[in-house]
Design a protein around this motif. Sequence first.
Motif, short mmCIF file in Angstrom:
data_model
loop_
_atom_site.label_atom_id
_atom_site.label_comp_id
_atom_site.label_asym_id
_atom_site.label_seq_id
_atom_site.Cartn_x
_atom_site.Cartn_y
_atom_site.Cartn_z
N SER A 55 0.86 -1.18 0.00
CA SER A 55 0.00 0.00 0.00
C SER A 55 0.90 1.23 0.00
CB SER A 55 -0.94 0.01 1.21
OG SER A 55 -0.20 0.08 2.41
N GLU A 56 0.28 2.39 -0.18
CA GLU A 56 1.04 3.64 -0.23
C GLU A 56 0.42 4.65 0.71
OE1 GLU A 56 1.08 4.89 -4.30
OE2 GLU A 56 2.45 3.32 -4.90
N PRO A 57 1.24 5.51 1.29
CA PRO A 57 0.70 6.52 2.20
C PRO A 57 -0.02 7.63 1.45
CG PRO A 57 3.06 6.81 1.94
CD PRO A 57 2.69 5.56 1.20
N ARG A 58 -0.88 8.30 2.17
CA ARG A 58 -1.55 9.48 1.61
C ARG A 58 -0.57 10.64 1.58
NH1 ARG A 58 -7.46 9.06 4.49
NH2 ARG A 58 -8.06 7.17 3.41
N ALA A 59 -0.95 11.69 0.87
CA ALA A 59 -0.05 12.83 0.65
C ALA A 59 0.44 13.45 1.95
CB ALA A 59 -0.75 13.88 -0.21
N ASN A 60 -0.44 13.58 2.95
CA ASN A 60 -0.01 14.21 4.20
C ASN A 60 1.06 13.37 4.90
OD1 ASN A 60 -1.95 12.21 4.86
ND2 ASN A 60 -2.54 13.28 6.73
N ARG A 61 0.94 12.05 4.83
CA ARG A 61 1.94 11.17 5.44
C ARG A 61 3.24 11.20 4.63
NH1 ARG A 61 -0.64 11.21 9.92
NH2 ARG A 61 -2.19 9.59 10.27
N LEU A 62 3.14 11.31 3.32
CA LEU A 62 4.34 11.43 2.49
C LEU A 62 5.15 12.65 2.89
CD1 LEU A 62 3.15 10.54 -1.12
CD2 LEU A 62 4.99 9.44 0.14
N SER A 63 4.45 13.75 3.08
CA SER A 63 5.11 14.98 3.48
C SER A 63 5.80 14.81 4.83
CB SER A 63 4.09 16.12 3.54
OG SER A 63 4.71 17.31 3.93
N MET A 64 5.13 14.18 5.77
CA MET A 64 5.71 13.92 7.08
C MET A 64 6.94 13.01 6.96
SD MET A 64 2.25 13.41 9.36
CE MET A 64 3.12 13.05 10.88
N LEU A 65 6.83 11.97 6.13
CA LEU A 65 7.94 11.04 5.93
C LEU A 65 9.18 11.78 5.44
CD1 LEU A 65 6.18 7.98 4.29
CD2 LEU A 65 7.51 7.94 6.41
N GLY A 66 9.00 12.62 4.44
CA GLY A 66 10.13 13.37 3.90
C GLY A 66 10.80 14.22 4.96
N GLY A 67 9.99 14.89 5.76
CA GLY A 67 10.54 15.74 6.81
C GLY A 67 11.27 14.95 7.89
N ILE A 68 10.66 13.88 8.35
CA ILE A 68 11.26 13.07 9.41
C ILE A 68 12.55 12.40 8.93
CG2 ILE A 68 10.95 10.98 10.81
CD1 ILE A 68 7.94 11.74 10.97
N LEU A 69 12.53 11.91 7.70
CA LEU A 69 13.67 11.14 7.18
C LEU A 69 14.72 12.00 6.48
CD1 LEU A 69 11.67 8.07 5.84
CD2 LEU A 69 12.88 8.29 8.03
N GLY A 70 14.42 13.27 6.26
CA GLY A 70 15.38 14.17 5.64
C GLY A 70 15.60 13.91 4.16
N VAL A 71 14.54 13.47 3.46
CA VAL A 71 14.62 13.23 2.02
C VAL A 71 13.47 13.97 1.36
CG1 VAL A 71 15.78 11.00 2.26
CG2 VAL A 71 13.29 11.08 2.16
N SER A 72 13.60 14.22 0.06
CA SER A 72 12.54 14.92 -0.65
C SER A 72 11.42 13.95 -1.04
CB SER A 72 13.09 15.59 -1.91
OG SER A 72 13.43 14.62 -2.89
N LEU A 73 10.23 14.51 -1.24
CA LEU A 73 9.10 13.70 -1.70
C LEU A 73 9.41 13.09 -3.06
CD1 LEU A 73 6.05 15.92 -0.71
CD2 LEU A 73 7.03 13.98 0.51
N GLY A 74 10.05 13.86 -3.92
CA GLY A 74 10.41 13.35 -5.25
C GLY A 74 11.31 12.14 -5.16
N TRP A 75 12.26 12.17 -4.22
CA TRP A 75 13.16 11.04 -4.07
C TRP A 75 12.41 9.82 -3.56
CZ3 TRP A 75 14.83 7.84 -0.14
CH2 TRP A 75 15.90 7.00 -0.48
N LEU A 76 11.54 10.02 -2.57
CA LEU A 76 10.76 8.89 -2.07
C LEU A 76 9.93 8.26 -3.18
CD1 LEU A 76 9.42 10.01 1.43
CD2 LEU A 76 10.87 8.03 0.95
N LEU A 77 9.32 9.08 -4.00
CA LEU A 77 8.41 8.59 -5.03
C LEU A 77 9.12 8.05 -6.27
CD1 LEU A 77 5.68 11.34 -4.76
CD2 LEU A 77 5.53 8.97 -3.96
N SER A 78 10.23 8.71 -6.66
CA SER A 78 10.84 8.34 -7.95
C SER A 78 12.34 8.07 -7.91
CB SER A 78 10.59 9.46 -8.96
OG SER A 78 11.33 10.61 -8.61
#
Length: 130
Positions: A55-78
């Motif tokens: 499964s995949e997280p919703r947009a708000n969780r993606l944003s939180m993930l990027g912030g907590i992990l210190g990576v960009s949303l683009g990197w997480l996704l692509s």
Amino acid sequence: MDKTFDDADWFSEDTATFGDRLAAARSAAGLSQKALAQRLGVKAGTLRNWEDDLSEPRANRLSMLGGILGVSLGWLLSGEGEGLEAPEEAGQEAPDVTAVLSDLRVVRAQIGQANERLALLEKRLKALGK
């Protein structure tokens, strides 16, 4: 179709999935699945499903993930953008392990392409049935 991968491809969209990149970033941040899930306010099983690409997280969780992990949303996704460098230990693996990992990445990419092809064929079939 035998494809080889260099370290620059390690986390690219063709070789790693969202779940692979999420798990790597979580590990690099020194967080367990349980700890990250707690920080996100989700169940550990939910995070495990994200890392296993079930499964995949919703947009708000993606944003939180990027912030907590210190990576960009683009990197997480692509795999493109601010993220992790290729793991150094990848070059230190035994040749047979490296070959198997390379083969697994090729199969994963082929499965992704096959899924895209299946989706297109399903659309065509639905259009013919109208």
